[in-house]
Design an enzyme around this catalytic site. Structure first.
Site, PDB file in Angstrom:
ATOM      1  N   TYR A 125       3.477  57.335  53.979  1.00 52.62           N
ATOM      2  CA  TYR A 125       2.421  58.347  53.918  1.00 52.62           C
ATOM      3  C   TYR A 125       2.126  58.885  55.313  1.00 52.62           C
ATOM      4  O   TYR A 125       1.990  60.097  55.516  1.00 52.62           O
ATOM      5  CB  TYR A 125       1.173  57.712  53.310  1.00 52.62           C
ATOM      6  CG  TYR A 125      -0.047  58.602  53.256  1.00 52.62           C
ATOM      7  CD1 TYR A 125      -0.193  59.557  52.268  1.00 52.62           C
ATOM      8  CD2 TYR A 125      -1.077  58.457  54.194  1.00 52.62           C
ATOM      9  CE1 TYR A 125      -1.324  60.365  52.201  1.00 52.62           C
ATOM     10  CE2 TYR A 125      -2.212  59.251  54.139  1.00 52.62           C
ATOM     11  CZ  TYR A 125      -2.330  60.199  53.144  1.00 52.62           C
ATOM     12  OH  TYR A 125      -3.456  60.988  53.094  1.00 52.62           O
TER      13      TYR A 125
ATOM     14  N   SER B 235      -4.622  62.833  58.406  1.00 49.98           N
ATOM     15  CA  SER B 235      -5.075  61.449  58.253  1.00 49.98           C
ATOM     16  C   SER B 235      -5.004  60.761  59.605  1.00 49.98           C
ATOM     17  O   SER B 235      -4.164  61.118  60.450  1.00 49.98           O
ATOM     18  CB  SER B 235      -4.182  60.713  57.257  1.00 49.98           C
ATOM     19  OG  SER B 235      -4.409  59.316  57.291  1.00 49.98           O
TER      20      SER B 235
END
Length: 232
Positions: free
Chosen positions: A152, A139
Site C-alpha cells: 500500500y 498516507s
C-alpha cells in the site's frame, strides 16, 4: 457553483469531505463501488444548495472515469478533482514476503493508474476553470516505513510523485497530495483488524482539506492535521 468530483465518496473521508463541500454550495459528482451506500450518501447530501450526481463504478474502468467527467460537465464544468479511492492490496495487510503480486497490482491500479487516468480525462475541464485543482489523498505510509504496509505504501509513494510531477507540468493548476493522518475508517479496520486503539473520525481533518481548497496555497504535499492546527 463550483463543481467537484470525489472518488471513494460513499463513506469515510470521501463522504465527510463531500458533506462539507455540499454545505458550502458545491455541486458534486460522487463515485464509489457500492451503489446502495453511494445512493444513501448522495441522498443525504443533495439539497437546495447543492446538486449531487452519484455514479457507482470502479475507477479502474476507463468508461466509468469518462462518465464521471461527463457528469461534471453537465453540472457546468470541473473545478476540483479529488482522488480518494484506495485499495490496500491485502486485507489484512501482510509483510512483503507474503504480499501477493495480484493484490499489489490491484493497489497500483486503483491508487495510481486510475488516478492518472482520471487526471488525463479531467485536464481539459480543469484548465478551463479559473481555480482548477487536483487533490490526491496520500498516507504517512508513503513517507515512513511501517511493517506490513509495504504494498500500500509503495502505491501511495508513487501517487505522491505523480502529483509532484503534475504540479510542475501544470503550473496553472493547484495539485496537492494530502496525508490525512490516522483515522477511524473501514479501510484501516480492514488493514489491521482487531486494533482497538482510538483514532480520530475523518470529519476532524476535513477543515484541513477545506483550508487548501479555499485558500489555494502552492502545489505540494501537505499533512491535514497540521493544516487543521493552523486553521485554529
Amino acid at each position: 457553483m463550483p463543481v467537484a468530483i470525489i472518488t471513494g465518496a460513499s463513506k469515510g473521508l470521501g463522504r465527510a469531505l463531500a458533506r462539507a463541500l455540499a454545505a458550502r454550495g458545491w455541486d458534486l459528482v460522487l463515485d464509489a463501488r457500492t451503489a446502495s451506500v453511494l445512493k444513501e450518501t448522495a441522498g443525504e447530501l443533495a439539497g437546495p444548495g447543492a446538486r449531487v450526481v452519484a455514479l457507482a463504478g470502479d475507477v479502474r474502468d476507463a468508461g466509468h472515469r469518462r462518465a464521471l467527467v461527463a457528469a461534471a460537465g453537465e453540472l457546468g464544468g470541473l473545478d476540483l478533482l479529488v482522488h480518494n479511492a484506495s485499495a490496500l492490496g491485502a486485507e489484512p495487510l501482510v509483510p512483503l514476503e507474503q504480499q501477493s503480486l495480484e493484490g499489489f497490482r490491484a493497489a497500483l491500479e486503483t491508487n495510481v493508474v486510475a488516478a492518472l487516468g482520471l487526471v488525463q480525462e479531467s485536464l481539459g475541464a480543469l484548465r478551463r476553470s479559473s481555480a482548477g485543482a487536483v487533490l490526491v489523498v496520500s498516507s504517512d505510509a508513503a513517507a515512513e516505513a511501517y511493517p506490513t504496509w509495504g504494498g500500500y505504501a509503495a502505491s501511495k509513494a508513487a501517487l505522491d510523485q505523480l502529483a509532484a510531477v503534475l504540479a510542475v507540468e501544470e503550473p496553472g493548476l493547484r495539485v496537492w497530495a494530502v496525508d490525512p493522518g490516522d483515522m477511524r475508517t473501514d479501510l484501516y479496520r480492514a488493514a489491521v483488524p482487531g486494533d482497538e486503539e482510538a483514532r480520530p473520525e475523518p470529519e476532524t481533518v476535513v477543515p484541513g482539506f477545506l483550508r487548501l481548497i479555499e485558500r489555494r496555497p502552492a502545489s505540494g504535499r501537505y499533512a491535514a492535521p497540521a493544516l487543521v492546527e493552523v486553521a485554529r
